[in-house]
Motif scaffolding. Structure first.
Motif, mmCIF file in Angstrom:
data_model
loop_
_atom_site.group_PDB
_atom_site.id
_atom_site.type_symbol
_atom_site.label_atom_id
_atom_site.label_comp_id
_atom_site.label_asym_id
_atom_site.label_seq_id
_atom_site.Cartn_x
_atom_site.Cartn_y
_atom_site.Cartn_z
ATOM 1 N N SER A 14 -2.405 0.843 -4.079
ATOM 2 C CA SER A 14 -1.544 0.915 -3.082
ATOM 3 C C SER A 14 -0.696 2.248 -3.266
ATOM 4 N N ALA A 69 2.018 -0.739 6.066
ATOM 5 C CA ALA A 69 1.924 -2.147 5.926
ATOM 6 C C ALA A 69 0.503 -2.649 6.506
ATOM 7 N N ASP A 94 5.460 -6.847 2.313
ATOM 8 C CA ASP A 94 5.750 -5.445 2.937
ATOM 9 C C ASP A 94 6.872 -5.373 3.818
#
Length: 310
Positions: free
Chosen positions: A112, A140, A162
């Motif tokens: 991420s 997201a 998120d």
């Protein structure tokens, strides 16, 4: 439409994270779970460098073994670059070089962080000038932890993790991370949690709308590691321990050698030990290293993905 572009490499650094608290709701119709989590960005970073190119490509280096990582279009950093290019109408591609230090499949959001850093790097490289909100919306779409890697600091995540709201944290918290030599699949850990709940093996049933305990927020506001140590919680921990029983011994070892508390970060298998201060961290690091564990001392909160100059 691009506004201005650069031929120089853009260097962006993004942090890994520790989940200080994680409550997991029941599985939804779409197969995902609602969660309530408290994230803290810590000083273990991914470095992404981006150069203009006709194609999209990625290469890896760094302090960890990256030989098993995909370098095709399934890679999250490539997905991030392509998503931004499509959204902004950029005709070219990008060459990415990623220096990895966050464990792979370790529950610390390394992939991420790569995706978040890639969004920031390509936005600067291509001069797309997206707003913070637009970048977060793209983040997201890429994964639940990507928006937090963009923002950093300390935050509460809801929905899939998120939907973020910043949490006030004073001072600095010190962690000693025990990094496993293997990874755990996040979907696999969630499946194990669901199985345990179905078979009534879990300590508690799933909550419909999970929330972060107020004790966590109070401890962060106070900047008090002792208060925080009593509030650490992770619904996924028992499932991770079920899939990797050796983690239980690591948790016991750390707490026996002076950690205030230990917790499996996210879906694991990284174990994060909270300690009083930098001095305590060094003592614990020495003790766990003597037990042949791969350990690293980090602190948080730190900034999210940002451009590095020089």
């Amino acid at each position: 439409m691009t506004i201005a572009a650069t031929d120089e490499a853009v260097h962006v650094r993004a942090p890994g994270k520790v989940n200080l608290f994680m409550r997991v709701g029941s599985v939804q119709a779409d197969g995902y779970h609602d969660v309530a989590t408290a994230y803290q960005a810590v000083s273990l970073y991914e470095d992404v460098r981006a150069w203009p190119d006709d194609e999209f490509s990625v290469g890896f280096g760094g302090s960890i073994d990256t030989s098993g990582l995909p370098v095709d279009s399934s890679n999250l950093a490539i997905k991030a670059a392509k998503l931004l290019a499509r959204t902004a109408g950029v005709p070219g591609g990008v060459r990415l070089e990623i220096e990895k230090h966050v464990p792979i499949a370790g529950g610390m959001g390394g992939g991420s962080a790569d995706a978040a850093a890639t969004l920031v790097a390509c936005d600067a490289l291509w001069g797309t000038a997206l707003s913070k909100e637009e970048l977060h919306a793209l983040a997201a779409k890429l994964g639940a932890d990507v928006p937090f890697a963009l923002s950093g600091g300390t935050a509460i995540g809801t929905g899939r993790g998120d939907r973020l709201s910043p949490a006030l944290a004073t001072g600095s918290f010190h962690w000693v991370l025990a990094v496993a030599e293997f990874g755990l699949s996040t979907p696999g850990v969630y499946r194990e949690l669901d199985r345990r709940r179905e078979e009534r093996l879990a300590f508690a049933p799933a909550e419909r709308s999970p929330v972060v305990d107020s004790a966590v927020l109070q401890a962060l506001r106070a900047g008090d590691p002792r208060l925080l140590s009593g509030a650490l919680h992770n619904d996924l921990q028992a499932a991770a321990l079920g899939l990797a029983p050796g983690l239980g011994g690591i948790l016991e070892l750390g707490e026996a050698h002076g950690a205030l508390a230990g917790i499996v970060s996210g879906s694991g298998p990284t174990v994060a030990f909270l300690v009083d201060d930098a001095e305590s961290a060094i003592e614990l690091q020495v003790a766990l290293s003597a037990a042949r564990l791969n350990v690293v001392h980090v602190h948080g909160p730190v900034h999210g993905a940002r451009i590095m100059h020089g």
